[in-house]
Design an enzyme around this catalytic site. Sequence first.
Site: not given
Lengths: 172, 172, 172
Positions: C12, C49
């Site tokens: 992240r 994503h």
Amino acid sequence: MPEVIYVTGGARSGKSCYALKLAERYKCRVFLATAEAFDGEMQRRIDKHKQERDERFTTVEEPVYLDKALRALPDGTEVVLVDCLTVWLGNMMHYLGDEAAINERIDALLDVLKNPPCDIIFVSNEVGMGIVPENAMAREFRDLAGTLNRKVAERATQAYLLCSGLPLVLKK
Amino acid sequence: MPEVIYVTGGARSGKSCYALKLAERYKCRVFLATAEAFDGEMQRRIDKHKQERDERFTTVEEPVYLDKALRALPDGTEVVLVDCLTVWLGNMMHYLGDEAAINERIDALLDVLKNPPCDIIFVSNEVGMGIVPENAMAREFRDLAGTLNRKVAERATQAYLLCSGLPLVLKK
Amino acid sequence: MPEVIYVTGGARSGKSCYALKLAERYKCRVFLATAEAFDGEMQRRIDKHKQERDERFTTVEEPVYLDKALRALPDGTEVVLVDCLTVWLGNMMHYLGDEAAINERIDALLDVLKNPPCDIIFVSNEVGMGIVPENAMAREFRDLAGTLNRKVAERATQAYLLCSGLPLVLKK
């Protein structure tokens, strides 16, 4: 005044390779290995590293008394490559046990750095950028490693963080 | 416009030290501590950090409602040092539980950053550069920490990654 | 000569976002996804994503034979974004098993990089900056990941380490 070069990075980040490359410009080189082989996996790592070094290094092995080894280098040594500080710390935790005895050895190393016998290249490991370990000894190790790294890096004239084989300049 | 300074790094990388040094140039300083002592190890860490701070800081303790604490700083505060974001996140996971409630608090903090009451220095931790944790809650924590770090760093006017006590400039 | 851009970072840290931003200046884009959904958590990550990508990407999925996928891109492809190398490595450990077979695939990828079919953006993960994992397979994975990252970064024309969403230039 001799240079003190500090090279850190994660596992397989190219730290040792980079340190070896930095040592290439010297003629009379000592490799100060802190690792001892406790098992087959470790022995394979040591052997792999030995293969990567060329023959112009004299190898000295010292798991705990780094300060004494640095004060007893062969005459004419131009550079000593110490590989690595975190393995040294692990050895001290194993052989010396308590933090006071470990800090005594660290202080003795820092004493050597006040007046280095020759240029010194330190390899260390970055071990503190993951999640907090569940294991208390692992937490102690990463705290001590972080503190040791800061102390050595503070005294360094150059410092690098290796990432994917490429150096980030921390100090130069 | 007040500065928002973001300082991150691994365990014992010198983040808090660096943040304290950045705070030295201010006169009226607040230290906003997010940590609570859950056990002896934690208490020792907190005490160690308190010793490292000088007396010119006013200490405020707030484990969860960071936004409210930042809106209620003493008059005349020139800088507030928030130490640290990942402990704050851990507290929110403990006290608030679900992600929606946590994100509400993060949004409230980001709201404060749109119009900061004074210069703010945030200390955070880099926890995502190790192997994927086996523990699901640790994975959740590092995902949330990464996202929180990005959001705060995005709004920062300066950002640094500390490594071995030395700063790498992320943004300036 | 086509560009080979390497983007790494922790969990992240904004790697994929940064890579997607780098891809924006191209018209004809391929997204080469290495991830397969083994469970619900993974599926949610993949879906997240996918949402973050815009529709101008053609998505190709290839868990193991990255070299073949790169040699079989649609005509006119200007850039391919490979996301990500460490998931690819995990797949190879799962499907191919032994190190020799894995190294064969890595060599085949490096062969493609000698004469890239178009600009390539690689996303990878930094997994080696935490404490040494207790799990032997995790240790093997991080060693292989470190070595893979070095090999790809060595051949890259640009390389970046993302931290808290901000890029540190490793090579440019």
